[in-house]
Design a protein around this motif. Structure first.
Motif, PDB file in Angstrom:
ATOM      1  N   ARG A   1     -14.960 -31.648 101.265  1.00 59.18           N
ATOM      2  CA  ARG A   1     -15.584 -30.475 100.682  1.00 59.18           C
ATOM      3  C   ARG A   1     -16.857 -30.897  99.961  1.00 59.18           C
ATOM      4  O   ARG A   1     -16.962 -32.038  99.494  1.00 59.18           O
ATOM      5  CB  ARG A   1     -14.637 -29.769  99.709  1.00 59.18           C
ATOM      6  N   LEU A   2     -17.805 -30.005  99.839  1.00 58.85           N
ATOM      7  CA  LEU A   2     -19.037 -30.306  99.123  1.00 58.85           C
ATOM      8  C   LEU A   2     -18.693 -30.717  97.692  1.00 58.85           C
ATOM      9  O   LEU A   2     -17.911 -30.035  97.013  1.00 58.85           O
ATOM     10  CB  LEU A   2     -19.938 -29.070  99.121  1.00 58.85           C
ATOM     11  N   ARG A   3     -19.209 -31.880  97.253  1.00 53.54           N
ATOM     12  CA  ARG A   3     -18.967 -32.421  95.908  1.00 53.54           C
ATOM     13  C   ARG A   3     -17.473 -32.565  95.615  1.00 53.54           C
ATOM     14  O   ARG A   3     -17.011 -32.350  94.483  1.00 53.54           O
ATOM     15  CB  ARG A   3     -19.617 -31.539  94.831  1.00 53.54           C
ATOM     16  N   GLU A   4     -16.694 -32.958  96.610  1.00 52.91           N
ATOM     17  CA  GLU A   4     -15.230 -33.016  96.458  1.00 52.91           C
ATOM     18  C   GLU A   4     -14.786 -33.984  95.360  1.00 52.91           C
ATOM     19  O   GLU A   4     -13.784 -33.750  94.670  1.00 52.91           O
ATOM     20  CB  GLU A   4     -14.585 -33.399  97.787  1.00 52.91           C
ATOM     21  N   ASN A   5     -15.481 -35.085  95.213  1.00 47.51           N
ATOM     22  CA  ASN A   5     -15.145 -36.076  94.184  1.00 47.51           C
ATOM     23  C   ASN A   5     -16.452 -36.741  93.755  1.00 47.51           C
ATOM     24  O   ASN A   5     -17.508 -36.471  94.337  1.00 47.51           O
ATOM     25  CB  ASN A   5     -14.106 -37.079  94.704  1.00 47.51           C
ATOM     26  N   PRO A   6     -16.430 -37.589  92.740  1.00 48.02           N
ATOM     27  CA  PRO A   6     -17.691 -38.167  92.246  1.00 48.02           C
ATOM     28  C   PRO A   6     -18.500 -38.908  93.309  1.00 48.02           C
ATOM     29  O   PRO A   6     -19.726 -38.792  93.357  1.00 48.02           O
ATOM     30  CB  PRO A   6     -17.231 -39.099  91.125  1.00 48.02           C
TER      31      PRO A   6
ATOM     32  N   ASP B   1     -23.754 -36.456  98.484  1.00 46.54           N
ATOM     33  CA  ASP B   1     -24.318 -35.140  98.813  1.00 46.54           C
ATOM     34  C   ASP B   1     -25.707 -34.992  98.194  1.00 46.54           C
ATOM     35  O   ASP B   1     -26.642 -34.494  98.846  1.00 46.54           O
ATOM     36  CB  ASP B   1     -23.402 -34.021  98.304  1.00 46.54           C
ATOM     37  N   GLU B   2     -25.859 -35.427  96.946  1.00 43.21           N
ATOM     38  CA  GLU B   2     -27.152 -35.330  96.264  1.00 43.21           C
ATOM     39  C   GLU B   2     -28.189 -36.234  96.931  1.00 43.21           C
ATOM     40  O   GLU B   2     -29.324 -35.821  97.192  1.00 43.21           O
ATOM     41  CB  GLU B   2     -26.997 -35.711  94.787  1.00 43.21           C
ATOM     42  N   ARG B   3     -27.811 -37.484  97.189  1.00 47.03           N
ATOM     43  CA  ARG B   3     -28.755 -38.439  97.786  1.00 47.03           C
ATOM     44  C   ARG B   3     -29.204 -37.977  99.166  1.00 47.03           C
ATOM     45  O   ARG B   3     -30.400 -38.005  99.496  1.00 47.03           O
ATOM     46  CB  ARG B   3     -28.097 -39.816  97.880  1.00 47.03           C
TER      47      ARG B   3
ATOM     48  N   PRO C   1     -31.866 -28.201  99.747  1.00 44.62           N
ATOM     49  CA  PRO C   1     -30.891 -28.147  98.651  1.00 44.62           C
ATOM     50  C   PRO C   1     -29.505 -28.621  99.076  1.00 44.62           C
ATOM     51  O   PRO C   1     -29.109 -28.456 100.233  1.00 44.62           O
ATOM     52  CB  PRO C   1     -30.869 -26.653  98.273  1.00 44.62           C
ATOM     53  N   VAL C   2     -28.769 -29.204  98.141  1.00 46.36           N
ATOM     54  CA  VAL C   2     -27.398 -29.638  98.411  1.00 46.36           C
ATOM     55  C   VAL C   2     -26.586 -28.496  99.006  1.00 46.36           C
ATOM     56  O   VAL C   2     -25.794 -28.681  99.939  1.00 46.36           O
ATOM     57  CB  VAL C   2     -26.732 -30.152  97.118  1.00 46.36           C
TER      58      VAL C   2
END
Length: 300
Positions: free
Chosen positions: A151-156, A162-164, A172-173
């Motif tokens: 999932r998008l941003r599922e964990n740290p 996702d950001e990088r 955009p993310v």
């Protein structure tokens, strides 16, 4: 500007029969030219059938719509030999402008690659493709890999990647679909395909209506492959060898809503060892999944 070419259903049956029998498209075009059909017309008709067979779309019956030439725009990927993101400098090893393709180094470090593989391994399932007639996922011969989605941003870790990746792809993310991990054991491959959505069924049409077309892809390699497993672009003669931490980036959608057929690509068979990749697809606008779109209002 689009052009509509009309022909008889008998010609449709003949072209489809010959392509399915293994005749090369150029041979079919030559046979049509021998019957006094202009070369450009014959090629456009045959190309439409080839596209239908490659994507699993319904073949034409009595006409094809020939789009105007794809309009190449300034690539979204930043220029230069290196691209700085918030947490690292990514090297550009090679790039092409038309189509926009680039080989990138230092996208992921060894620890990130190993962590993604470890998190994905217990969640792998046979990879599916979308049935163009129904829009439903199916397991088929197009891809002989195993896969899963985060999932998008599922964990740290996934959030950081996702950001990088969004910085690299210059969108955009929120425009990104969830990071997909694919595992190719020895002998596995993916057949030539496009990443853009062919609007040949209601499911794809609804997805494009929600989030826009897919416009770019980043495939990151999570391990070194002993032999084989290259990402191959047959229309442009490029082949990218999988090396851990590197990635191949390519664009295929412009601001006019066109898609680029030169983005056709495949995963060559893994001849020795195994291959792990992480794939990110970007949309024209915020990605909204089918489940999110039909989620009821609170209290409903």
């Amino acid at each position: 500007m689009e052009t509509v070419l009309r022909f008889s259903p008998a010609l449709s049956d003949w072209v489809l029969h010959n392509l399915r029998q293994g005749r090369a498209p150029a041979q079919v075009v030559q046979a049509m030219r021998a019957q006094q059909m202009p070369e450009a017309t014959a090629k456009a008709i045959v190309d439409a059938f080839v596209m239908a067979l490659r994507t699993g779309s319904p073949p034409p019956t009595d006409s094809v719509t020939v789009p105007g030439p794809y309009a190449y725009e300034t690539p979204r990927l930043a220029p230069g030999t290196a691209i700085r993101t918030g947490d690292r400098v990514v090297r550009v090893a090679a790039r092409m402008a038309q189509p926009a393709v680039a080989v990138l180094g230092n996208v992921l470090d060894a620890a990130e690659c190993e962590a993604l593989v470890a998190m994905a391994r217990p969640r792998l399932a046979p990879s599916t493709t979308v049935d163009p007639m129904t829009g439903r996922d199916r397991v088929g011969a197009q891809r002989s890999s195993l896969g899963m989605f985060f999932r998008l941003r599922e964990n740290p870790l996934v959030a950081r990647l996702d950001e990088r990746i969004a910085e690299l792809m210059n969108l955009p993310v929120e425009n990104g679909e969830g990071l997909q991990i694919l595992y190719y054991p020895e002998g596995a491959q993916s057949m030539p395909h496009f990443d853009f959505l062919v609007p040949s069924n209601a499911a794809n049409q609804a997805s494009i209506a929600r989030s826009g077309q897919r416009v770019s892809t980043l495939v990151s390699y999570l391990n070194d492959v002993e032999e084989g497993g290259e990402t191959v672009f047959p229309e442009i003669g490029w082949s990218v060898a999988p090396q851990r931490g590197n990635a191949v980036y390519f664009e295929y959608g412009n601001s006019r809503g066109q898609v680029d057929p030169a983005s056709l690509h495949a995963g060559a068979p893994v001849l020795r060892g195994e291959k792990w990749v992480a794939t990110k697809w970007m949309r024209e606008r915020r990605f909204v999944s089918a489940g999110e779109a039909v989620r009821p209002l609170p209290g409903a």
